[in-house]
Design a protein around this motif. Structure first.
Motif, PDB file in Angstrom:
ATOM      1  N   SER A 256      -6.387 -10.186 -30.955  1.00 18.72           N
ATOM      2  CA  SER A 256      -5.032  -9.681 -31.171  1.00 18.72           C
ATOM      3  C   SER A 256      -4.985  -8.215 -31.609  1.00 18.72           C
ATOM      4  O   SER A 256      -4.095  -7.484 -31.147  1.00 18.72           O
ATOM      5  N   PRO A 257      -5.880  -7.714 -32.470  1.00 18.10           N
ATOM      6  CA  PRO A 257      -5.827  -6.274 -32.786  1.00 18.10           C
ATOM      7  C   PRO A 257      -6.045  -5.406 -31.546  1.00 18.10           C
ATOM      8  O   PRO A 257      -5.409  -4.351 -31.401  1.00 18.10           O
ATOM      9  N   LYS A 258      -6.907  -5.869 -30.651  1.00 20.54           N
ATOM     10  CA  LYS A 258      -7.172  -5.152 -29.405  1.00 20.54           C
ATOM     11  C   LYS A 258      -5.925  -5.123 -28.531  1.00 20.54           C
ATOM     12  O   LYS A 258      -5.603  -4.094 -27.912  1.00 20.54           O
ATOM     13  N   VAL A 259      -5.188  -6.242 -28.490  1.00 23.34           N
ATOM     14  CA  VAL A 259      -3.958  -6.321 -27.706  1.00 23.34           C
ATOM     15  C   VAL A 259      -2.888  -5.400 -28.294  1.00 23.34           C
ATOM     16  O   VAL A 259      -2.195  -4.687 -27.561  1.00 23.34           O
ATOM     17  N   LEU A 260      -2.757  -5.410 -29.618  1.00 22.35           N
ATOM     18  CA  LEU A 260      -1.758  -4.551 -30.270  1.00 22.35           C
ATOM     19  C   LEU A 260      -2.049  -3.075 -30.015  1.00 22.35           C
ATOM     20  O   LEU A 260      -1.131  -2.279 -29.789  1.00 22.35           O
ATOM     21  N   LYS A 261      -3.305  -2.714 -30.020  1.00 25.72           N
ATOM     22  CA  LYS A 261      -3.693  -1.337 -29.739  1.00 25.72           C
ATOM     23  C   LYS A 261      -3.348  -0.957 -28.299  1.00 25.72           C
ATOM     24  O   LYS A 261      -2.836   0.132 -28.027  1.00 25.72           O
ATOM     25  N   ALA A 262      -3.614  -1.904 -27.377  1.00 24.52           N
ATOM     26  CA  ALA A 262      -3.289  -1.661 -25.964  1.00 24.52           C
ATOM     27  C   ALA A 262      -1.789  -1.549 -25.765  1.00 24.52           C
ATOM     28  O   ALA A 262      -1.320  -0.733 -24.957  1.00 24.52           O
ATOM     29  N   MET A 263      -1.011  -2.358 -26.480  1.00 21.19           N
ATOM     30  CA  MET A 263       0.451  -2.290 -26.383  1.00 21.19           C
ATOM     31  C   MET A 263       0.974  -0.924 -26.791  1.00 21.19           C
ATOM     32  O   MET A 263       1.888  -0.377 -26.155  1.00 21.19           O
ATOM     33  N   ALA A 264       0.404  -0.352 -27.856  1.00 23.69           N
ATOM     34  CA  ALA A 264       0.837   0.966 -28.317  1.00 23.69           C
ATOM     35  C   ALA A 264       0.541   2.025 -27.250  1.00 23.69           C
ATOM     36  O   ALA A 264       1.385   2.893 -26.970  1.00 23.69           O
TER      37      ALA A 264
ATOM     38  N   PRO B 244       0.804  -1.239   0.000  1.00 25.04           N
ATOM     39  CA  PRO B 244       0.000   0.000   0.000  1.00 25.04           C
ATOM     40  C   PRO B 244       0.832   1.282   0.000  1.00 25.04           C
ATOM     41  O   PRO B 244       0.302   2.348  -0.340  1.00 25.04           O
ATOM     42  N   HIS B 245       2.111   1.203   0.359  1.00 23.18           N
ATOM     43  CA  HIS B 245       2.940   2.406   0.443  1.00 23.18           C
ATOM     44  C   HIS B 245       3.828   2.611  -0.788  1.00 23.18           C
ATOM     45  O   HIS B 245       4.583   3.588  -0.845  1.00 23.18           O
ATOM     46  N   ILE B 246       3.728   1.706  -1.764  1.00 22.80           N
ATOM     47  CA  ILE B 246       4.521   1.837  -2.987  1.00 22.80           C
ATOM     48  C   ILE B 246       3.688   2.550  -4.055  1.00 22.80           C
ATOM     49  O   ILE B 246       2.521   2.204  -4.253  1.00 22.80           O
ATOM     50  N   PRO B 247       4.259   3.540  -4.740  1.00 25.66           N
ATOM     51  CA  PRO B 247       3.516   4.219  -5.810  1.00 25.66           C
ATOM     52  C   PRO B 247       3.027   3.225  -6.859  1.00 25.66           C
ATOM     53  O   PRO B 247       3.782   2.354  -7.304  1.00 25.66           O
ATOM     54  N   ALA B 248       1.763   3.345  -7.232  1.00 25.93           N
ATOM     55  CA  ALA B 248       1.156   2.403  -8.172  1.00 25.93           C
ATOM     56  C   ALA B 248       0.396   3.167  -9.252  1.00 25.93           C
ATOM     57  O   ALA B 248      -0.269   4.172  -8.974  1.00 25.93           O
ATOM     58  N   PHE B 249       0.475   2.662 -10.491  1.00 27.75           N
ATOM     59  CA  PHE B 249      -0.117   3.341 -11.634  1.00 27.75           C
ATOM     60  C   PHE B 249      -0.869   2.335 -12.506  1.00 27.75           C
ATOM     61  O   PHE B 249      -0.478   1.177 -12.620  1.00 27.75           O
ATOM     62  N   GLU B 250      -1.929   2.816 -13.119  1.00 35.13           N
ATOM     63  CA  GLU B 250      -2.734   1.958 -13.988  1.00 35.13           C
ATOM     64  C   GLU B 250      -2.264   2.077 -15.429  1.00 35.13           C
ATOM     65  O   GLU B 250      -2.099   3.187 -15.958  1.00 35.13           O
ATOM     66  N   LEU B 251      -2.048   0.927 -16.064  1.00 38.63           N
ATOM     67  CA  LEU B 251      -1.679   0.873 -17.473  1.00 38.63           C
ATOM     68  C   LEU B 251      -2.894   0.480 -18.316  1.00 38.63           C
ATOM     69  O   LEU B 251      -3.843  -0.109 -17.792  1.00 38.63           O
ATOM     70  N   PRO B 252      -2.876   0.760 -19.607  1.00 42.13           N
ATOM     71  CA  PRO B 252      -3.985   0.344 -20.473  1.00 42.13           C
ATOM     72  C   PRO B 252      -4.188  -1.166 -20.424  1.00 42.13           C
ATOM     73  O   PRO B 252      -3.224  -1.936 -20.426  1.00 42.13           O
ATOM     74  N   SER B 253      -5.432  -1.587 -20.353  1.00 39.63           N
ATOM     75  CA  SER B 253      -5.745  -3.007 -20.234  1.00 39.63           C
ATOM     76  C   SER B 253      -5.680  -3.707 -21.583  1.00 39.63           C
ATOM     77  O   SER B 253      -6.097  -3.158 -22.604  1.00 39.63           O
ATOM     78  N   TYR B 254      -5.166  -4.946 -21.586  1.00 43.33           N
ATOM     79  CA  TYR B 254      -5.192  -5.779 -22.787  1.00 43.33           C
ATOM     80  C   TYR B 254      -6.589  -6.361 -23.005  1.00 43.33           C
ATOM     81  O   TYR B 254      -6.888  -6.904 -24.054  1.00 43.33           O
ATOM     82  N   LYS B 255      -7.430  -6.291 -21.958  1.00 40.98           N
ATOM     83  CA  LYS B 255      -8.814  -6.792 -21.996  1.00 40.98           C
ATOM     84  C   LYS B 255      -8.870  -8.243 -22.469  1.00 40.98           C
ATOM     85  O   LYS B 255      -9.640  -8.610 -23.345  1.00 40.98           O
TER      86      LYS B 255
ATOM     87  N   LYS C 288      -7.934 -20.593 -29.205  1.00 41.93           N
ATOM     88  CA  LYS C 288      -7.019 -19.983 -30.162  1.00 41.93           C
ATOM     89  C   LYS C 288      -7.738 -18.957 -31.038  1.00 41.93           C
ATOM     90  O   LYS C 288      -7.207 -17.876 -31.311  1.00 41.93           O
ATOM     91  N   ILE C 289      -8.940 -19.292 -31.466  1.00 39.21           N
ATOM     92  CA  ILE C 289      -9.716 -18.373 -32.305  1.00 39.21           C
ATOM     93  C   ILE C 289      -9.966 -17.076 -31.548  1.00 39.21           C
ATOM     94  O   ILE C 289      -9.853 -15.979 -32.101  1.00 39.21           O
ATOM     95  N   LYS C 290     -10.308 -17.196 -30.256  1.00 39.29           N
ATOM     96  CA  LYS C 290     -10.581 -16.018 -29.432  1.00 39.29           C
ATOM     97  C   LYS C 290      -9.320 -15.159 -29.299  1.00 39.29           C
ATOM     98  O   LYS C 290      -9.385 -13.928 -29.368  1.00 39.29           O
ATOM     99  N   MET C 291      -8.158 -15.799 -29.116  1.00 42.12           N
ATOM    100  CA  MET C 291      -6.911 -15.058 -28.996  1.00 42.12           C
ATOM    101  C   MET C 291      -6.575 -14.312 -30.295  1.00 42.12           C
ATOM    102  O   MET C 291      -6.135 -13.158 -30.277  1.00 42.12           O
ATOM    103  N   ILE C 292      -6.795 -14.992 -31.443  1.00 42.47           N
ATOM    104  CA  ILE C 292      -6.542 -14.345 -32.737  1.00 42.47           C
ATOM    105  C   ILE C 292      -7.514 -13.185 -32.937  1.00 42.47           C
ATOM    106  O   ILE C 292      -7.136 -12.104 -33.387  1.00 42.47           O
ATOM    107  N   TRP C 293      -8.755 -13.396 -32.561  1.00 41.98           N
ATOM    108  CA  TRP C 293      -9.779 -12.368 -32.695  1.00 41.98           C
ATOM    109  C   TRP C 293      -9.433 -11.134 -31.848  1.00 41.98           C
ATOM    110  O   TRP C 293      -9.664 -10.001 -32.262  1.00 41.98           O
TER     111      TRP C 293
END
Length: 380
Positions: A82-90, A53-64, A75-80
């Motif tokens: 993937s564009p959402k993950v790439l957008k979150a990575m950026a 609780p005493h360490i600074p913490a920050f929220e990053l964009p979710s990969y959802k 596997k189909i769900k992961m491929i589907w």
């Protein structure tokens, strides 16, 4: 280390495993006089904020990231997705760059967060999956993952380098130019000699909807279990909620979540553990030398591989989620259970990577990559 460093620790929010195995890393950073910062999202961030609780913490964009309801569609769900993950990575890369500049960070430890990287500071990647299993596309998913890892100054693998080991082909490559350091298995827990008070402990985690689907199945099946059950749902919420229900042959005590110290005692006080076969769970059970039963997440190749491997070695039995019945738990008696690995990682030397000019060289300096296990029953 001669000077304190500001290090961002950023675990992936995919279940709780990536966050929980960062806990011992954060403790070691503090013990060596450094200033950790935490960045993640969802339940992973919530868990680490409760632990520190005493360490600074920050929220990053979710990969959802979420699982398909049927394992065959994983596997189909992961491929589907993937564009959402790439957008979150950026978005993540931009957020991390901003954190580095605003807080004067000296380095980043990313546990499988692919965008938690900034080229102007030292960046370390933690993973147990040098090979990413995906069925007939394993070669492609593995090469893609290794290409991302190559950008980092070092890759820390929470396993031992030689046989016997825990990850098998997941964490070991025949040939590689990656800057790999084997840390030995990471666990936030310590084995304690405590009286057994739980005949069975159920330990759930992982993304939805599969976590809830398994919870509902187990609550139905375990009505006929004879004895006392401690059931930890793995739902990180604002307040801890405890409920107790009587069953025809015993009782079930429910917790929505437990913090590390309480969970450590609970597992030590449990005769058997029923859980997913996620790698962080495997490391924790090995550290505590527990007998267990695995139900891998349907369609998740990594968990299915680990469960099959442990059963083949005579360590832990498993069942598919669909086929599991309470009678399967009797099979635990036929297996030896997991054994502890003794890690001799020199964290002082390990953390020198964050003050090095030649990070490639110092990634390996004075670190014992061949932590010796106490068991000889594991092999690649």
């Amino acid at each position: 280390m001669n000077s304190s460093k500001r290090i961002l620790v950023a675990p992936l929010n995919w279940g709780l495993g990536h966050a929980t195995r960062c806990i011992p890393i954060i403790h070691e950073l503090l013990r060596h006089g450094h200033q950790p910062y935490i960045a993640s999202d969802g339940v992973a961030l919530s868990l680490l904020k409760k632990e520190f609780p005493h360490i600074p913490a920050f929220e990053l964009p979710s990969y959802k990231i979420s699982y398909a309801e049927k394992g065959k569609n994983f596997k189909i769900k992961m491929i589907w997705d993937s564009p959402k993950v790439l957008k979150a990575m950026a978005k993540e890369k931009k957020a991390v760059k901003r954190l580095v500049k605003e807080h004067g960070l000296d380095g980043i430890i990313s546990d499988n967060r692919l965008g938690a990287y900034y080229k102007k500071v030292t960046c370390v990647f933690i993973t147990h999956q040098l090979n990413v299993l995906s069925g007939n596309t394993t070669w492609m998913s593995s090469k893609a993952h290794q290409k991302i890892i190559k950008k980092f100054d070092a890759c820390w693998v929470p396993d031992v380098k030689d046989k016997p080991n825990l990850t098998g082909k997941l964490g070991h490559l025949k040939k590689s130019k990656l800057k790999i350091v084997y840390l030995g298995p990471l666990s936030r827990f310590e084995k304690k000699q405590l009286a057994i008070t739980n005949d069975l402990m159920v330990l759930l985690s992982g993304p939805e909807p599969q976590r809830t689907m398994l919870e509902e199945k187990l609550l139905s099946e375990l009505q006929q279990f004879e004895g006392n059950i401690l059931f930890v749902k793995g739902k990180i919420e604002d307040e801890q909620v405890v409920e107790e229900i009587q069953t025809p042959r015993g009782k079930i005590r429910h917790y929505n979540f437990m913090k590390s110290a309480e969970l450590e005692n609970a597992i030590n006080q449990s005769d058997r553990v029923l859980c997913r076969s996620g790698y962080t769970t495997v490391m924790d059970l090995a550290k505590l030398e527990k007998r267990a039963f695995f139900i891998p997440t349907p369609g998740q190749y990594e968990q299915e591989y680990l469960a099959k491997r442990m059963q083949k070695q005579g360590l832990v039995p498993f069942s598919s989620q669909e086929d599991f019945t309470v009678k399967d738990l009797s099979r635990i008696e036929e297996f030896s259970g997991l054994a502890q690995f003794e890690s001799t990682t020199d964290y002082s030397s390990l953390f020198e990577v964050f003050s090095a000019t030649d990070t490639g060289a110092l990634a390996f300096s004075n670190v014992n990559e061949n932590s010796e296990p106490t068991s000889t029953s594991l092999s690649t």
